[in-house]
Design a protein around this motif. Structure first.
Motif, PDB file in Angstrom:
ATOM      1  N   GLU A   1      -0.709  12.562  11.750  1.00  0.00           N
ATOM      2  CA  GLU A   1      -1.366  13.868  11.793  1.00  0.00           C
ATOM      3  C   GLU A   1      -2.455  13.983  10.737  1.00  0.00           C
ATOM      4  O   GLU A   1      -3.479  14.625  10.965  1.00  0.00           O
ATOM      5  N   ARG A   2      -2.244  13.343   9.600  1.00  0.00           N
ATOM      6  CA  ARG A   2      -3.209  13.440   8.502  1.00  0.00           C
ATOM      7  C   ARG A   2      -4.213  12.296   8.483  1.00  0.00           C
ATOM      8  O   ARG A   2      -5.054  12.213   7.593  1.00  0.00           O
ATOM      9  N   GLY A   3      -4.094  11.396   9.440  1.00  0.00           N
ATOM     10  CA  GLY A   3      -5.061  10.311   9.547  1.00  0.00           C
ATOM     11  C   GLY A   3      -4.989   9.294   8.434  1.00  0.00           C
ATOM     12  O   GLY A   3      -6.000   8.689   8.068  1.00  0.00           O
ATOM     13  N   VAL A   4      -3.794   9.078   7.873  1.00  0.00           N
ATOM     14  CA  VAL A   4      -3.618   8.086   6.815  1.00  0.00           C
ATOM     15  C   VAL A   4      -3.358   6.741   7.480  1.00  0.00           C
ATOM     16  O   VAL A   4      -2.293   6.510   8.051  1.00  0.00           O
ATOM     17  N   ALA A   5      -4.328   5.844   7.386  1.00  0.00           N
ATOM     18  CA  ALA A   5      -4.265   4.598   8.153  1.00  0.00           C
ATOM     19  C   ALA A   5      -3.636   3.444   7.389  1.00  0.00           C
ATOM     20  O   ALA A   5      -3.062   2.534   8.003  1.00  0.00           O
ATOM     21  N   ASN A   6      -3.738   3.438   6.069  1.00  0.00           N
ATOM     22  CA  ASN A   6      -3.276   2.276   5.292  1.00  0.00           C
ATOM     23  C   ASN A   6      -1.835   2.462   4.805  1.00  0.00           C
ATOM     24  O   ASN A   6      -1.497   2.204   3.648  1.00  0.00           O
ATOM     25  N   ILE A   7      -0.965   2.902   5.700  1.00  0.00           N
ATOM     26  CA  ILE A   7       0.419   3.175   5.335  1.00  0.00           C
ATOM     27  C   ILE A   7       1.314   2.902   6.533  1.00  0.00           C
ATOM     28  O   ILE A   7       0.909   3.109   7.684  1.00  0.00           O
ATOM     29  N   ASP A   8       2.491   2.363   6.279  1.00  0.00           N
ATOM     30  CA  ASP A   8       3.487   2.263   7.344  1.00  0.00           C
ATOM     31  C   ASP A   8       4.866   2.507   6.760  1.00  0.00           C
ATOM     32  O   ASP A   8       5.102   2.315   5.568  1.00  0.00           O
ATOM     33  N   PHE A   9       5.762   2.949   7.612  1.00  0.00           N
ATOM     34  CA  PHE A   9       7.100   3.354   7.194  1.00  0.00           C
ATOM     35  C   PHE A   9       8.140   2.541   7.932  1.00  0.00           C
ATOM     36  O   PHE A   9       8.028   2.318   9.136  1.00  0.00           O
ATOM     37  N   ARG A  10       9.170   2.119   7.206  1.00  0.00           N
ATOM     38  CA  ARG A  10      10.208   1.264   7.767  1.00  0.00           C
ATOM     39  C   ARG A  10      11.584   1.733   7.303  1.00  0.00           C
ATOM     40  O   ARG A  10      11.721   2.305   6.221  1.00  0.00           O
ATOM     41  N   VAL A  11      12.593   1.463   8.094  1.00  0.00           N
ATOM     42  CA  VAL A  11      13.961   1.804   7.735  1.00  0.00           C
ATOM     43  C   VAL A  11      14.469   0.799   6.722  1.00  0.00           C
ATOM     44  O   VAL A  11      14.342  -0.413   6.911  1.00  0.00           O
TER      45      VAL A  11
END
Length: 294
Positions: free
Chosen positions: A101-111
Motif C-alpha cells: 500500500e505504501r509502495g515500499v519496494a526494497n523490503i520483503d517479509f518472511r515467517v
C-alpha cells in the motif's frame, strides 16, 4: 480511536505514531491504547538513533520479530534491502499488504521459525516476536531462507531474546555484521509506592531488573562460543507519567485476563489520583544492546 497525547509518541520512532488510526493494527494490539508522558532520554529514542547510526545505503538489514513491519518500513529508505521476519503468518501477510500500500519496494517479509527450547522474552509489550517451532530464517518452513552471509545489521525491537534467533543469525551474518536489540521490562521497572492501593486485579505483580534482562542477551552470546562479541548494554530508566485515571487503567489492563471493566474501577482509580496530587508515575525502563559478529 483518540489522538495520542503529546510527549509520549512524539519521542518514539515515527512508526508507532503514524499507524495509530489504522484499525487493522489497533485490533491486533500494535498501537498504544493509552496516553502518557515519557521523559526525554528514553531507551526507545536511543535505540532508533543507534540503529540509524549503523545502517548504510548499501546494507541488508534483518528486522527480527518485525510485527506489522512498521519499523522495517522506516528503515527501508536508509538501506539497500530490508528483510522482516516474524513468527505469525497472519502478521506477515498484513506486513506485506501494508508495504504494498505504501509502495515500499526494497523490503520483503518472511515467517520466522525458531527453536522452542531457546526460551522466550515474556516482557514484550506489542506481541511481536512470538514464535512457533522449527529453526532457521525460513519462509514458513518452505526452505526459502535468508541467504548465508547476507545480512549486515540485525535489529530486534521488542522481539524474541537473542538465544532464540542466534543460530540463524550466525549463518545469515556477513563478517563484521552487528546486531542491535531493545527489550522493555514489563509494565514498570520498579513497583510504584501506590501499587498496593490499586484494585487487586490491576496490581503489578512482577518487574524485570537489569541483570535479568541483560541475561536475555548474554545467554545467546555465551552459546556462540566466541563468534559474537557484546559491544555494549545500555539501561534506560525514565519517568512515564499519567494524569488521567482512564489512561493508567488502559496501560495496566493491557491484554491481561480477568481485569475488571473501567466503570467498575473508575471511582477507586480517581480517588487514587486525587490522593497523589493528580499524577501517577511508572518507570519506563529499556535495555538496549549491541553485539558484533566475528
Amino acid at each position: 480511536m483518540r489522538a495520542p497525547g503529546r510527549g509520549f509518541l512524539d519521542r518514539y520512532p515515527a512508526d508507532l505514531a503514524e499507524w495509530q488510526d489504522d484499525e487493522r493494527l489497533v485490533s491486533r494490539g500494535f498501537v498504544h491504547g493509552w496516553r502518557s508522558q515519557v521523559a526525554p532520554g528514553n531507551g526507545e529514542a536511543f535505540f532508533d538513533a543507534l540503529v540509524r547510526s549503523l545502517v548504510s545505503p548499501s546494507f541488508v538489514v534483518a528486522d527480527i520479530g518485525c510485527g506489522h513491519g512498521g519499523y522495517a518500513q522506516t528503515l527501508a529508505p536508509l538501506c539497500r534491502h530490508v528483510i522482516g521476519v516474524d513468527g505469525d503468518p497472519g502478521v506477515i501477510d498484513l506486513a506485506r499488504q501494508l508495504a504494498t500500500e505504501r509502495g515500499v519496494a526494497n523490503i520483503d517479509f518472511r515467517v520466522l521459525r525458531l527453536d522452542e527450547g531457546a526460551g522466550e522474552n515474556g516482557a514484550g509489550e506489542n506481541g511481536a516476536g512470538e514464535n512457533g517451532a522449527g529453526s532457521g530464517l525460513s519462509d514458513g518452513g518452505a526452505g526459502v531462507g535468508v541467504p548465508d552471509a547476507s545480512v549486515d545489521v540485525f535489529v530486534c525491537r521488542r522481539g524474541p531474546i537473542f538465544a532464540k534467533w542466534l543460530d540463524p543469525s550466525l549463518r545469515a551474518a556477513r563478517p563484521g555484521a552487528v546486531a542491535v536489540g531493545m527489550h522493555p521490562t514489563g509494565p514498570a521497572g520498579a513497583v510504584p509506592p501506590w501499587n498496593a492501593d490499586l484494585p487487586e486485579p490491576q496490581r503489578i505483580e512482577r518487574v524485570f531488573g537489569y541483570d535479568e534482562v541483560r541475561g536475555w542477551v548474554t545467554s545467546g552470546i555465551d552459546q556462540a562460543a566466541g563468534r559474537i562479541h557484546l559491544d555494549g548494554c545500555w539501561w534506560f530508566d525514565v519517568a512515564e507519567t499519567f494524569d488521567e485515571p482512564a489512561e493508567l487503567y488502559a496501560k495496566l489492563a493491557g491484554r491481561r485476563g480477568g481485569v475488571p471493566s473501567w466503570p467498575a474501577v473508575k471511582e477507586d482509580l480517581t480517588r487514587l489520583f486525587t490522593a497523589y496530587g493528580g499524577t501517577l508515575e511508572l518507570r519506563h525502563c529499556r535495555l538496549v544492546w549491541q553485539a558484533s559478529f566475528r
